[in-house]
Enzyme design. Sequence first.
Site: not given
Length: 381
Positions: A228, A267, A318
């Site tokens: 995460h 994802h 990210d």
Amino acid sequence: MSESIDAAKKPANTAGLRGQVAGKTALCTVAANGHSGLTYCGYDVQDLAEKCIFEEVAFLLLNGDLPNQTQLDDFCTQLAEQRELPDALKEVLERIPASAHPMDVMRTGVSMLGNIETETTFGSQKDIAIRLLATLPGMVTYWYRFSHDQVRIEMNTGAKTIGGHFLKLLSGEEPAELHEQVMNVSLILYAEHEFNASTFTARVCASTLSDLHSCITGAIGSLRGPLHGGANEAAMDMIEKWTSPDEAESEIMGMLSRKEKIMGFGHAVYRESDPRNGIIKQWAEKLAESVGDTLLYPVSVRCEEVMWREKKLFCNADFFHASAYHFMNIPTKLFTPIFVMSRTAGWCAHVFEQRSDNRIIRPNAEYIGPELRKVPDIQSR
Ligand code: COA
């Protein structure tokens, strides 16, 4: 039986609750409702990132609508006035060793604040959300500067934005305009993301009618993991080892052949791209130019090309955050805490939403254990 009939009969893989609707929200869509991207309260995240500061977006999430100028000024004033940390919290932060992970520091900081500024009535929930947004940058940097540099920093930076406040607390210097701008965009991109793991944690906790500090403490624990929020740090650890784009390519090929996960890619919901990636990638490129980088950004771009070519896997939010933060001299272990400073807006909004129409979240499990059996005498076991 033909392959296509097999595929049609194959039940959907719902492990990890994938594809299941677990509740309602008016806060956010992730590739849903006729829009392939990401929206907050009906606004496209790209639009918000172009036209707003993070404080406007936090106000939007906490109140359901964008502020007018007076409301924004009041909100920013409240945030600036709430930055000071209680002495008892500073004492706790000073006792946490330099070797601790900053996410654990934040978890402890929020939990400690819940002991000294306890939420006793849900009527004060918005004030607590503002207090958390105002203090989180200070919590992590106070601990960081005390444990690493043996200095006790002051919270009165005079910074207008949360992003600028954080950068000034960290370096002690006035941040460059470009850096404050990137922090602003970054905080907007990370502010909200529907029923992701940490938000769901917050909502489950809220559904028991627990207090807001407990909901946020739990959410920080969920965000910490590398699958995460921790992915931006893990991506940085990976790309900084490589000395050229060619080395990056051959290392990635090796990792894929060993079936290792490449952090910052893929994802759970988006299938072809993460709408946040293009935005942060542009800023990472600008930052690369500003520091004269000829390695980290080209390495990152090559990783993106190889992952798409080999696996049709794309960068999530990210991946380019890693190089962007690095170019701003932010230590890698403070990457995920920035995510906390931002996502607290989304978490609090979800807690408010859960409380406004609550039923305790309590799903069932499919039992796969032994058949019913008798407890044998201890001698015969
Ligand atoms: N690197 C290598 N392979 C990956 C991958 C990655 N980053 N992400 C997904 N895959 C593979 C999976 O292992 C799976 O392969 P399999 O079918 O052979 O088992 C396939 O791609 C499909 O995975 P998917 O169902 O799309 O992923 P998920 O929903 O189970 O997990 C993530 C989603 C985000 C947890 C996963 O992509 C991941 O671990 N990414 C790296 C961590 C990360 O960046 N997290 C931040 C998310 S914003």
